[in-house]
Design a protein around this motif. Structure first.
Motif, PDB file in Angstrom:
ATOM      1  N   SER A 186       0.820  -1.221   0.000  1.00  0.00           N
ATOM      2  CA  SER A 186       0.000   0.000   0.000  1.00  0.00           C
ATOM      3  C   SER A 186       0.851   1.268   0.000  1.00  0.00           C
ATOM      4  CB  SER A 186      -0.967  -0.001   1.196  1.00  0.00           C
ATOM      5  OG  SER A 186      -0.290   0.299   2.395  1.00  0.00           O
ATOM      6  N   ARG A 187       2.169   1.149   0.098  1.00  0.00           N
ATOM      7  CA  ARG A 187       3.039   2.332   0.067  1.00  0.00           C
ATOM      8  C   ARG A 187       3.751   2.491  -1.266  1.00  0.00           C
ATOM      9  NH1 ARG A 187       1.393   4.915   4.459  1.00  0.00           N
ATOM     10  NH2 ARG A 187       3.260   6.171   4.311  1.00  0.00           N
ATOM     11  N   THR A 188       3.382   1.717  -2.253  1.00  0.00           N
ATOM     12  CA  THR A 188       4.092   1.779  -3.539  1.00  0.00           C
ATOM     13  C   THR A 188       3.453   2.747  -4.521  1.00  0.00           C
ATOM     14  OG1 THR A 188       2.761  -0.017  -4.411  1.00  0.00           O
ATOM     15  CG2 THR A 188       4.857  -0.632  -3.366  1.00  0.00           C
ATOM     16  N   GLN A 189       2.220   3.164  -4.282  1.00  0.00           N
ATOM     17  CA  GLN A 189       1.416   3.958  -5.223  1.00  0.00           C
ATOM     18  C   GLN A 189       0.946   3.122  -6.410  1.00  0.00           C
ATOM     19  OE1 GLN A 189       4.164   7.232  -6.087  1.00  0.00           O
ATOM     20  NE2 GLN A 189       2.832   8.601  -4.958  1.00  0.00           N
ATOM     21  N   LEU A 190       1.190   1.842  -6.373  1.00  0.00           N
ATOM     22  CA  LEU A 190       0.806   0.976  -7.499  1.00  0.00           C
ATOM     23  C   LEU A 190      -0.309   0.021  -7.090  1.00  0.00           C
ATOM     24  CD1 LEU A 190       4.428   0.000  -8.616  1.00  0.00           C
ATOM     25  CD2 LEU A 190       3.000   1.835  -9.518  1.00  0.00           C
ATOM     26  N   PHE A 191      -0.635   0.015  -5.795  1.00  0.00           N
ATOM     27  CA  PHE A 191      -1.538  -0.995  -5.251  1.00  0.00           C
ATOM     28  C   PHE A 191      -2.874  -0.351  -4.938  1.00  0.00           C
ATOM     29  CE2 PHE A 191      -2.882  -3.979  -1.814  1.00  0.00           C
ATOM     30  CZ  PHE A 191      -2.798  -5.154  -2.539  1.00  0.00           C
ATOM     31  N   ASN A 192      -3.939  -0.976  -5.429  1.00  0.00           N
ATOM     32  CA  ASN A 192      -5.278  -0.456  -5.150  1.00  0.00           C
ATOM     33  C   ASN A 192      -5.720  -0.982  -3.781  1.00  0.00           C
ATOM     34  OD1 ASN A 192      -8.160  -0.194  -5.048  1.00  0.00           O
ATOM     35  ND2 ASN A 192      -8.051   0.322  -7.228  1.00  0.00           N
ATOM     36  N   ILE A 193      -5.870  -0.052  -2.822  1.00  0.00           N
ATOM     37  CA  ILE A 193      -6.138  -0.496  -1.443  1.00  0.00           C
ATOM     38  C   ILE A 193      -7.587  -0.959  -1.255  1.00  0.00           C
ATOM     39  CG2 ILE A 193      -4.300   0.904  -0.411  1.00  0.00           C
ATOM     40  CD1 ILE A 193      -6.517   2.847   0.538  1.00  0.00           C
ATOM     41  N   HIS A 194      -8.413  -0.764  -2.273  1.00  0.00           N
ATOM     42  CA  HIS A 194      -9.812  -1.209  -2.180  1.00  0.00           C
ATOM     43  C   HIS A 194      -9.987  -2.607  -2.782  1.00  0.00           C
ATOM     44  CE1 HIS A 194     -10.813   2.848  -0.873  1.00  0.00           C
ATOM     45  NE2 HIS A 194      -9.997   3.249  -1.821  1.00  0.00           N
ATOM     46  N   THR A 195      -9.389  -2.806  -3.970  1.00  0.00           N
ATOM     47  CA  THR A 195      -9.532  -4.122  -4.611  1.00  0.00           C
ATOM     48  C   THR A 195      -8.470  -5.094  -4.109  1.00  0.00           C
ATOM     49  OG1 THR A 195      -8.058  -3.501  -6.405  1.00  0.00           O
ATOM     50  CG2 THR A 195     -10.397  -3.057  -6.750  1.00  0.00           C
ATOM     51  N   LEU A 196      -7.433  -4.563  -3.437  1.00  0.00           N
ATOM     52  CA  LEU A 196      -6.295  -5.356  -2.945  1.00  0.00           C
ATOM     53  C   LEU A 196      -5.553  -6.047  -4.084  1.00  0.00           C
ATOM     54  CD1 LEU A 196      -7.904  -6.892   0.284  1.00  0.00           C
ATOM     55  CD2 LEU A 196      -6.583  -4.786   0.072  1.00  0.00           C
ATOM     56  N   GLU A 197      -5.427  -5.292  -5.188  1.00  0.00           N
ATOM     57  CA  GLU A 197      -4.662  -5.804  -6.336  1.00  0.00           C
ATOM     58  C   GLU A 197      -3.763  -4.704  -6.883  1.00  0.00           C
ATOM     59  OE1 GLU A 197      -7.750  -7.059  -8.934  1.00  0.00           O
ATOM     60  OE2 GLU A 197      -7.926  -9.012  -7.951  1.00  0.00           O
ATOM     61  N   TRP A 198      -2.719  -5.119  -7.606  1.00  0.00           N
ATOM     62  CA  TRP A 198      -1.913  -4.132  -8.316  1.00  0.00           C
ATOM     63  C   TRP A 198      -2.823  -3.435  -9.310  1.00  0.00           C
ATOM     64  CZ3 TRP A 198       2.235  -3.127  -5.775  1.00  0.00           C
ATOM     65  CH2 TRP A 198       2.895  -4.125  -5.070  1.00  0.00           C
ATOM     66  N   ASP A 199      -2.735  -2.135  -9.375  1.00  0.00           N
ATOM     67  CA  ASP A 199      -3.704  -1.365 -10.161  1.00  0.00           C
ATOM     68  C   ASP A 199      -3.182  -1.102 -11.574  1.00  0.00           C
ATOM     69  OD1 ASP A 199      -6.241   0.622  -9.435  1.00  0.00           O
ATOM     70  OD2 ASP A 199      -4.999   1.278 -11.121  1.00  0.00           O
ATOM     71  N   ASP A 200      -3.913  -1.597 -12.575  1.00  0.00           N
ATOM     72  CA  ASP A 200      -3.450  -1.465 -13.963  1.00  0.00           C
ATOM     73  C   ASP A 200      -3.284  -0.005 -14.374  1.00  0.00           C
ATOM     74  OD1 ASP A 200      -3.260  -4.175 -14.375  1.00  0.00           O
ATOM     75  OD2 ASP A 200      -5.381  -4.368 -14.928  1.00  0.00           O
ATOM     76  N   ASP A 201      -4.201   0.860 -13.925  1.00  0.00           N
ATOM     77  CA  ASP A 201      -4.108   2.269 -14.330  1.00  0.00           C
ATOM     78  C   ASP A 201      -2.860   2.928 -13.743  1.00  0.00           C
ATOM     79  OD1 ASP A 201      -6.476   1.975 -15.627  1.00  0.00           O
ATOM     80  OD2 ASP A 201      -7.701   2.729 -13.967  1.00  0.00           O
ATOM     81  N   MET A 202      -2.572   2.592 -12.473  1.00  0.00           N
ATOM     82  CA  MET A 202      -1.381   3.189 -11.846  1.00  0.00           C
ATOM     83  C   MET A 202      -0.116   2.660 -12.530  1.00  0.00           C
ATOM     84  SD  MET A 202      -2.758   5.200  -9.678  1.00  0.00           S
ATOM     85  CE  MET A 202      -1.278   5.874  -8.982  1.00  0.00           C
ATOM     86  N   LEU A 203      -0.113   1.360 -12.829  1.00  0.00           N
ATOM     87  CA  LEU A 203       1.058   0.779 -13.497  1.00  0.00           C
ATOM     88  C   LEU A 203       1.256   1.415 -14.874  1.00  0.00           C
ATOM     89  CD1 LEU A 203       0.460  -2.956 -12.502  1.00  0.00           C
ATOM     90  CD2 LEU A 203       2.451  -1.600 -11.845  1.00  0.00           C
ATOM     91  N   GLU A 204       0.134   1.665 -15.556  1.00  0.00           N
ATOM     92  CA  GLU A 204       0.228   2.274 -16.883  1.00  0.00           C
ATOM     93  C   GLU A 204       0.730   3.716 -16.783  1.00  0.00           C
ATOM     94  OE1 GLU A 204      -3.348   1.702 -19.296  1.00  0.00           O
ATOM     95  OE2 GLU A 204      -2.794   3.585 -20.308  1.00  0.00           O
ATOM     96  N   LEU A 205       0.195   4.434 -15.783  1.00  0.00           N
ATOM     97  CA  LEU A 205       0.617   5.830 -15.594  1.00  0.00           C
ATOM     98  C   LEU A 205       2.130   5.922 -15.390  1.00  0.00           C
ATOM     99  CD1 LEU A 205      -0.386   8.826 -15.039  1.00  0.00           C
ATOM    100  CD2 LEU A 205      -0.262   8.214 -12.625  1.00  0.00           C
ATOM    101  N   PHE A 206       2.658   5.003 -14.589  1.00  0.00           N
ATOM    102  CA  PHE A 206       4.104   5.025 -14.311  1.00  0.00           C
ATOM    103  C   PHE A 206       4.920   4.234 -15.345  1.00  0.00           C
ATOM    104  CE2 PHE A 206       2.687   5.674  -9.758  1.00  0.00           C
ATOM    105  CZ  PHE A 206       3.254   6.933  -9.610  1.00  0.00           C
ATOM    106  N   ASN A 207       4.187   3.541 -16.252  1.00  0.00           N
ATOM    107  CA  ASN A 207       4.853   2.710 -17.265  1.00  0.00           C
ATOM    108  C   ASN A 207       5.739   1.635 -16.616  1.00  0.00           C
ATOM    109  OD1 ASN A 207       5.496   1.796 -19.764  1.00  0.00           O
ATOM    110  ND2 ASN A 207       6.849   3.503 -20.314  1.00  0.00           N
ATOM    111  N   ILE A 208       5.133   0.910 -15.677  1.00  0.00           N
ATOM    112  CA  ILE A 208       5.849  -0.163 -14.972  1.00  0.00           C
ATOM    113  C   ILE A 208       5.175  -1.496 -15.316  1.00  0.00           C
ATOM    114  CG2 ILE A 208       6.389  -1.117 -12.679  1.00  0.00           C
ATOM    115  CD1 ILE A 208       6.448   1.787 -11.639  1.00  0.00           C
TER     116      ILE A 208
END
Ligand code: ADP
Length: 503
Positions: A186-208
Motif C-alpha cells: 500500500s506504500r508503492t502507489q501501485l496498489f489499489n487499497i480497495h480491490t487489494l490488487e496491483w492497479d493497472d491504471d497506476m502501473l500504466e501511468l508510471f509505465n511499470i
C-alpha cells in the motif's frame, strides 16, 4: 525447550535481529548500521547488497550471542523501512541500481507534473496516498527511465521490484520467492487499497510492467522458509509475519480496535490510527493506508507525519549548543519560568508535514521578548511535539468522527516526561507509554507468532503489555484551547511568510 520468535527489523539506518519470548520480552538483540549514500543533493540511496550482508550478520550474531538452539526459533517476522525500493534481476538477484530511499527527493519535479496534470484525486481514490516522491512508484519509474537497459529488461519480464521486506525474503530463500504484504504494497502507489490488487491504471501511468510486482499476502501467515546452511545451521525457520515499520509499531502498541492510535516520536513523528475494515478516505489531508492483513481481514489506518520531532531536539544540541544531550532538554525546560503561550517554536526545518503540507516553511521562533532565555526556547521546542500531535489528532478525530481519548506513545522523545505530559495536556487525552519502546520489532513478532500459534490470539498478546506510565491531562480546558489557538496563529503566520519566501 522454550521457544522464541525472531524479528528481522530492517530500519532506515540499521538492520536488527531481535528475539522475543512468550511474555513478549526481548531476550536478545543485535543491530548494525549500514551506509547511506547521497550522490546528489536531495538523493538518498542505500546499497541493497550491504543491507543483505548486514542482515545476515545480525541474524547469525543474535543466535550466537543468545546461545539458543536455532530449533527454538518457532518463526520469524520482518518489519522494514517503508517505500525504499530495489529493482533487480529476477534470475541473478543483481540490483540494476542502488536502493532508492524513502527520503529521496529526485522525483519531486515529476510529482509536480502529476499534480499539474490533475492526477491527485486518482492517487487518493486508488491508493489512499497523496502524490509525493516518498513512495516507491515514482522511484521505480526513475530507475527504468534512467538506468541504461533497465526498461528493456523490465519489458522482457526479467526484473523484479521489491521493498526491503521482499528483497530480504528473496535473498533469504536464494531467489525462490518474490513476496510482500498488504501494508508494504500500500506504500508503492501501485496498489489499489480497495480491490487489494496491483492497479493497472497506476502501473500504466508510471509505465511499470506488472511482471515486476511481488505477490501480495496478508501480514500474518506463511511467506517462505529459511532453509540454508549459513543460517541456523540449516534448521528450517518459517517467515510468518511481514509488515511496514509504522504499521508494525501500531500493532506492537496493541492498537487492535478502531479508534486506537499511536504516535512515535523518533527523528520524525508518525501518528497512525486504526480505522477498522472500512477504507473511508480522509477529508483532512491524512493518508489512508493498509494497516495489516490478519485473520482473513484487512484493517485500514489513517496516517499523519510530522517531519521534525526528535530531530528538533538534536538541533538544540548540535546547532545551538543549548544542551549536551537530548535527554538534558527535560532538565533545562523545567528551569523555564515563562508561562506557556509567550514563546512558540514551529520546528519546520524541512517544511510542515500533516495536515499543513507546506514544503517552503522553515523553522521559526515566535514571541521572544528581551527577558526570554534559552530555557524558554527549549521548553517551547519540547512543546512543539505536543502541538504537532494535536494538529494531526484534530484531523484524525474529524475523519473518524470521534475524539481521541487515549494516545499510545513511543520513540526516543516519548521518554521525555515534559513531552509526554504536554501531549496529554494539549490533547485533553491520556498518553500511555509502554515499558518496552521496541514497538516496531514487537509488531512483526506478534504477527509472525499469531500465524504459528505462539500466541493464541490478540488477547494473549494484550495480556503481555506492560505500561510504564500513564499521563493524564491536567491542564484546564480553557488554557488548552488558548495555547493551541496561539500555536495555530504561529503556523498560519509562518505559512504567510513561506508563500512570499518561495517566490
Ligand atoms: P529513530 O528511530 O528515528 O532513530 P528513536 O526512536 O531512536 O528515533 O529516537 C531518537 C530521537 O529521539 C532523537 O531525535 C532524539 O533527539 C530524541 N530523544 C531521545 N531521547 C530524548 C529525550 N529524553 N528527550 C527528548 N528527545 C529525545
Amino acid at each position: 525447550m522454550e521457544e522464541y520468535i525472531m524479528t528481522i527489523d530492517e530500519g532506515t539506518t540499521s538492520a536488527r535481529a531481535v528475539l522475543f519470548n512468550k511474555d513478549s520480552e526481548i531476550i536478545a538483540m543485535c543491530s548494525k548500521e549500514f551506509a547511506q549514500y547521497y550522490p546528489q543533493p536531495g538523493w538518498v540511496e542505500q546499497d541493497p547488497k550491504e543491507i543483505w550482508l548486514t542482515t545476515k550478520e545480525v541474524i547469525n550474531k543474535v543466535v550466537a550471542d543468545s546461545g539458543i538452539d536455532p530449533k527454538q526459533i518457532k518463526a520469524a517476522g520482518i518489519t522494514n523501512q517503508r517505500e525504499t525500493v530495489v529493482v533487480y534481476d529476477k534470475n541473478t538477484g543483481e540490483p540494476v541500481y542502488n536502493a532508492i530511499g524513502w527520503a529521496d527527493r529526485r522525483t519531486a519535479p515529476y510529482c509536480d507534473e502529476l499534480k499539474a496534470a490533475g492526477k491527485e484525486q486518482m492517487f487518493i481514490d486508488k491508493t489512499g496516498l497523496l502524490i509525493d516522491g516518498y513512495f516507491s512508484g515514482t522511484e521505480i519509474k526513475w530507475i527504468l527511465d534512467n538506468v541504461p537497459g533497465a526498461r528493456e529488461k523490465a519489458e522482457a519480464g526479467e526484473l523484479y521490484f521489491s521493498n526491503i521486506d521482499g528483497w530480504i525474503m528473496y535473498k533469504l530463500t536464494e531467489g525462490k520467492c518474490h513476496l510482500t504484504d498488504y501494508s508494504n504494497a500500500s506504500r508503492t502507489q501501485l496498489f489499489n487499497i480497495h480491490t487489494l490488487e496491483w492497479d493497472d491504471d497506476m502501473l500504466e501511468l508510471f509505465n511499470i510492467p506488472k511482471s515486476m510486482c511481488p505477490t501480495v499476502l496478508p501480514s500474518s501467515g506463511h511467506f517462505c522458509t529459511i532453509e540454508r546452511k549459513d543460517f541456523f545451521g540449516g534448521v528450517a525457520v518459517p517467515i510468518t509475519g511481514c509488515i511496514g515499520d509504522q504499521q508494525s509499531a501500531t500493532f506492537g502498541q496493541c492498537c487492535f480496535e478502531p479508534g486506537m492510535c499511536k504516535m512515535t516520536y523518533g527523528t520524525a513523528g508518525c501518528m497512525l490510527m486504526n480505522i477498522g475494515e472500512k477504507p473511508i478516505p480522509s477529508k483532512n489531508n491524512l493518508l489512508l493506508t493498509i494497516g495489516w492483513g490478519l485473520d482473513g481481514k484487512v484493517e485500514y489506518i489513517y496516517e499523519g507525519t510530522v517531519y521534525n520531532a526528535g530531530s528538533s531536539i538534536q538541533w538544540l544540541r548540535d546547532e545551538m549548543d543549548m544542551i549536551d544531550s537530548t535527554p538534558d532538554s527535560e532538565y533545562y525546560a523545567a528551569k523555564s519560568k515563562l508561562p506557556r503561550g509567550y514563546v512558540y517554536v514551529v520546528p519546520a526545518f524541512s517544511g510542515l508535514g500533516a495536515p499543513w503540507y507546506d514544503s517552503y516553511a522553515r523553522a521559526t521562533i515566535f514571541g521572544m521578548h528581551r527577558g526570554a532565555n534559552k530555557y524558554d526556547v527549549i521548553k517551547a521546542m519540547l512543546d512543539s511535539l505536543g502541538y504537532q500531535t494535536r494538529d494531526i489528532a484534530n484531523a484524525m478525530a474529524k475523519d473518524a468522527g470521534a475524539p481521541i481519548k487515549l494516545l499510545r506513545i513511543d520513540g526516543g522523545a516519548a521518554n521525555n516526561n515534559i513531552v509526554a505530559q504536554f501531549v496529554a495536556d494539549i490533547l485533553g487525552a491520556d498518553a500511555e507509554r509502554p515499558v518496552s519502546v521496541e514497538t516496531t520489532a514487537a509488531g512483526a513478532a506478534y504477527l509472525a507468532g499469531l500465524a504459528v500459534g505462539f500466541w493464541k490470539d490478540k488477547e494473549e498478546i494484550l495480556a503481555c503489555r506492560k505500561i510504564d506510565r500513564l499521563f493524564h491531562p491536567e491542564m484546564p480546558e480553557e488554557e488548552r484551547e488558548e495555547l493551541y489557538a496561539g500555536w495555530v496563529n504561529c503556523v498560519e503566520s509562518l505559512m504567510v511568510w513561506s508563500k512570499k519566501a518561495k517566490q
